[in-house]
Design an enzyme around this catalytic site. Structure first.
Site, PDB file in Angstrom:
ATOM      1  CG  ASP B  25      -1.876   1.210   1.417  1.00  0.00           C
ATOM      2  OD1 ASP B  25      -1.610   2.023   0.605  1.00  0.00           O
ATOM      3  OD2 ASP B  25      -2.590   1.108   2.505  1.00  0.00           O
ATOM      4  CE  LYS B  87      -1.709   7.056  -3.452  1.00  0.00           C
ATOM      5  NZ  LYS B  87      -2.173   5.924  -2.214  1.00  0.00           N
ATOM      6  CD  GLU B 184      -4.872   3.482  -2.602  1.00  0.00           C
ATOM      7  OE1 GLU B 184      -5.612   4.254  -1.798  1.00  0.00           O
ATOM      8  OE2 GLU B 184      -3.711   3.836  -2.721  1.00  0.00           O
ATOM      9  CG  ASP B 206      -9.629   4.062   0.739  1.00  0.00           C
ATOM     10  OD1 ASP B 206      -9.057   4.770   1.528  1.00  0.00           O
ATOM     11  OD2 ASP B 206      -8.895   3.247  -0.105  1.00  0.00           O
TER      12      ASP B 206
END
Lengths: 172, 622
Positions: B25, B87, B184, B206
């Site tokens: 992850d 990210k 994800e 999420d």
């Protein structure tokens, strides 16, 4: 080229055995999906992707009443001609005008509940056209009449997309 | 009804070595690595027992870098060289990044993806992410005691093609064999679904450090089917920190902070936000480099009011996802909460209100994605026997289209199409003798090209010269199981393959990746050639094993001539493997690949037929 029905080993027809289709789709995907070949050589990975793409496309077409009908007509040599043939029964067009007026009113009032109601009405209209399609294609084999119904269904689908945009405009 | 399991000829489950595979992850705030050990997914800890690795990289003047806690320790004193939340920059240009004025970095507006000037030179977000992946790879290899065979790396479901490609490139630069990019929320659904034997329609909500995803899935008898996904690739816990940060500036009457003070206050803002998870108010104190002292108390109600619009921003995508799935709130059996930011009580309350049910919080929201990715990696590596594995059907999150006249978008592949998916489109020339044309591919839901993300400009060349309108160029847009786009083109009347040259608007050229690999290898004082040889060898051996298994299972699909051709290529590859020349090995492997192409196609065909035959047999006893 194999028809989408043959690919899944089911009888061609507008009335669909959804359970058989889903079962065949999953059985096939279980064997050819790229996840089964993540560790294989390049040739197999590519073949798996191409086959899965084909199976996904066939599944998409068969699941969607409009696309399924169009595919059946194609198999019987009939072109639905969305672009060139725009003749519609007057009654159908009148109904469309009413629905569109409701859509405009709901959009202007930013009324999500009215959109919900309109969408429910539209779903009933679609169901009715689909029932007629099943009769024309499966029982009567009247493909010319079916092509006209497919064009009606396309109209209703466009309206549905406009309702979707109206929701988004309200939420924005 | 129980079904007897009968192996097909040649498919007897031969005991083979367990391949080391991990799920990673790669998060905005924290990253982690997990694997399946003795049938159970576990997150792997560092030597000090810590599972989370802060996604922070600090570059030093000597060219080296520190990753994780070591880098975090320096973030207040060396903010310019300590990169957090990288990210957010993946696959992004300078103009795409929110609040860029508050980031303490020295940005370089490179064509395509933004870059950062650090003490160790100019770095791309891909290289910075690769440092995080390398650290996790080293942790996994130390913990598992061997080289990794492959990894599944997760991405937000709402990541576009450029962001996905950047993530895959980072995996390559880190020396990982990326088996799959996995969404994800889908990873979380796997972990949740398998742990709870869940059946029915579930939503996965999420909210991570920098991204928000909502996915609607149907779970049934070993099939995870994503019905729709939506989200916001620039909404996450960081934005809540930013709201608190702005509130602090306003309350304390501060402006124009030193980068280190800004970083300090960001840290304090985050701490205060986290404190509010369990308390009604949070103290917020800091001494700035100017000598000023900040002493505030953030009340829960204040936090709710300053972050209200952010919380509401999650609901639009949630409604759209449900509508795209053709479902209503009542159809959803449960909502799985994922991502550290879902710990905020206000998020929990709003989700419960919307779905009219209590959200499911029984899995650690920080770990669930990595655990699901590890389970998927275990399947992809082939460690699970057929029958005990599952099928994952995922979708493309954003529509793909091309630019047409007047800057309008023509949609080619609609969002939420099950991947892999392909569509072909025909183009023609508008001038006599025209031999080239360009196609602009965009991704997004808006009607104007200017409002969508530009993915690539394709230049079609070598079109046979004909009169205007006579050529028919069929362009195929293929999205693979990673959600990545590839384009090919063919002139239909002559069958001439038009060459496609891609100018990614936001991506890296192959030579950039090669350079990054070279740079990173040089820093490791590794031998480039030895590494190339090792990689070519592993790849070739993997191919040999795969071909052998395929021959054992379906050898009868080849006639004698075809079989001898495959055998010849196999033995040529064996010879090449003893040569010690990585180029010779690659050439021989490519030749074997080409020789097995018809075989591979026939095997798929046979598999489809077997699937249908199996189905007919099964239907007799129902």
């Amino acid at each position: 080229m194999q028809s989408h029905f043959e690919l899944f080993g089911i009888e061609p027809g507008f009335a669909l055995d959804r359970v058989a289709l889903d079962h065949a789709y999953r059985e096939i995907q279980g064997r050819i999906h790229p996840d089964r070949f993540a560790h294989a050589g390049e040739a197999e990975r590519r073949a798996s992707m191409q086959w899965t793409t084909r199976v996904n496309e066939a599944y998409r077409v068969l699941q969607d009443p409009l696309e399924r009908a169009r595919h059946l007509l194609e198999l019987n040599g009939i072109d639905v001609a969305f672009e060139t043939n725009t003749a519609m029964p007057a009654e159908f067009l009148e109904r469309q005008m009413t629905l569109r007026e409701s859509l405009e009113a709901a959009s202007e009032a930013r009324d999500a509940a009215a959109l919900d109601a309109l969408r429910a009405d539209l779903a009933i209209d679609r169901k009715r056209v689909e029932t007629q399609l099943a009769a024309r294609i499966d029982q009567e084999k009247d493909f010319a009449a079916a092509a006209s119904l497919v064009r009606e269904l396309k109209f209703l689908e466009r309206l549905d997309m406009e309702i979707e945009s109206a929701y988004e405009a309200i939420e924005a | 009804m129980a079904l007897l399991q009968i192996s097909e000829p040649g498919l007897s489950p031969a005991p083979h070595e367990h391949r080391l595979a991990v799920g990673i992850d790669l998060g905005t705030t924290n990253s982690l690595v997990a694997t399946v050990r003795n049938g159970v997914a576990v997150a792997l800890a560092d030597e000090r027992g810590r599972v989370l690795l802060p996604s922070i990289v600090r570059y030093r003047r000597d060219g080296g870098c520190e990753v994780g806690y070591a880098a975090q320790a320096h973030q207040a004193v060396d903010p310019k060289n300590t990169i957090v939340s990288v990210k957010r920059f993946m696959g992004r240009g300078l103009r795409d990044i929110d609040h860029i004025e508050n980031a303490p970095y020295d940005f370089v507006d490179a064509p395509g993806m933004v870059q950062l000037r650090t003490a160790a030179g100019v770095k791309s977000p891909v290289e910075i992410s690769a440092e995080i992946l390398k650290t996790l790879r080293a942790r996994a290899e130390a913990s598992l005691g061997g080289e990794l065979s492959g990894a599944v790396v997760t991405v937000p479901a709402y990541f576009d093609d450029a962001q996905r490609q950047a993530t895959k490139d980072a995996g390559a630069v880190a020396g990982l064999n990326v088996l799959r990019l996995l969404n994800e929320p889908t990873a979380a659904a796997i972990a949740y679904g398998l742990d709870n034997a869940a059946e029915g329609v579930y939503a996965v909500f999420d909210l991570g450090g920098g991204t928000f995803d909502i996915s609607i899935l149907r779970l049934s008898r070993g099939v995870f089917e994503v019905l729709a996904t939506n989200g916001d690739a620039a909404l996450g816990g960081d934005d809540f920190d930013h709201r608190v940060f702005c509130w602090v500036l306003e309350q304390a009457g501060l402006s124009l902070l030193e980068p280190r003070d800004a970083r300090l206050l960001y840290g304090k803002a985050r701490e205060a936000k986290e404190t509010l998870t369990a308390h009604g108010e949070a103290p917020l104190t800091a001494r700035l480099s100017t000598g000023e002292f900040v002493d505030l108390t953030l009340k829960s109600e204040t936090f709710c009011s300053i972050s209200h619009t952010l919380v509401q921003k999650t609901l639009g995508p949630t409604r759209k996802a449900l509508r795209d799935a053709g479902l209503g709130v009542a159809d959803v059996k449960g909502v799985v909460m994922v991502g550290g930011a879902t710990r905020m009580p206000e998020i929990q309350r709003v989700v419960a209100d919307f779905f009219r049910c209590d959200p499911l919080n029984n899995l650690d929201p920080d770990k669930v994605v990595a655990l699901g990715a590890a389970m998927q990696a275990n399947v992809l590596a082939g460690n699970k026997p057929q029958g005990e594995d599952w099928l994952l059907l995922d979708v493309i999150p954003l529509s793909l289209g091309i630019e047409t006249m007047g800057g309008l978008v023509e949609r080619i592949i609609p969002r939420n199409s099950t991947i892999p998916v392909a569509r072909a489109q025909e183009f023609t020339t508008f001038k006599d003798g025209q031999t080239a044309m360009s196609i602009h591919v965009v991704q997004g839901e808006r009607e104007l090209v200017a409002d969508c993300r530009s993915l690539a400009r394709f230049e079609l060349r070598d079109i046979p010269p004909m009169t205007a309108g006579a050529a028919r160029i069929r362009v195929t847009f293929q999205v693979d199981a990673d959600g990545l786009l590839a384009v090919s083109a063919r002139e239909a009347t002559t069958g001439v393959e038009a060459s496609v040259s891609v100018k990614p608007s936001y991506g890296l050229a192959d030579r950039d990746i090669e350079r990054m690999l070279r740079d990173s290898v040089e820093h490791a004082k590794d031998d480039m050639l030895a590494r190339a040889l090792q990689e070519a060898t592993i790849e070739a051996q993997r191919l040999q094993a795969a071909v052998q298994a395929a021959l054992a299972a379906d050898g009868e699909l080849l006639d004698a001539t075809e079989r001898s051709e495959v055998d010849r290529r196999m033995s040529e590859l064996s010879t090449a493997l003893t040569s010690g020349d990585h180029r010779a090995i690659k050439r021989a492997a490519e030749a074997l690949n080409r020789a097995t192409e018809p075989f591979a196609a026939r095997r798929m065909d046979a598999s489809v037929r077997r699937a249908l035959a199996g189905q007919k047999i099964a239907s007799f006893d129902s």
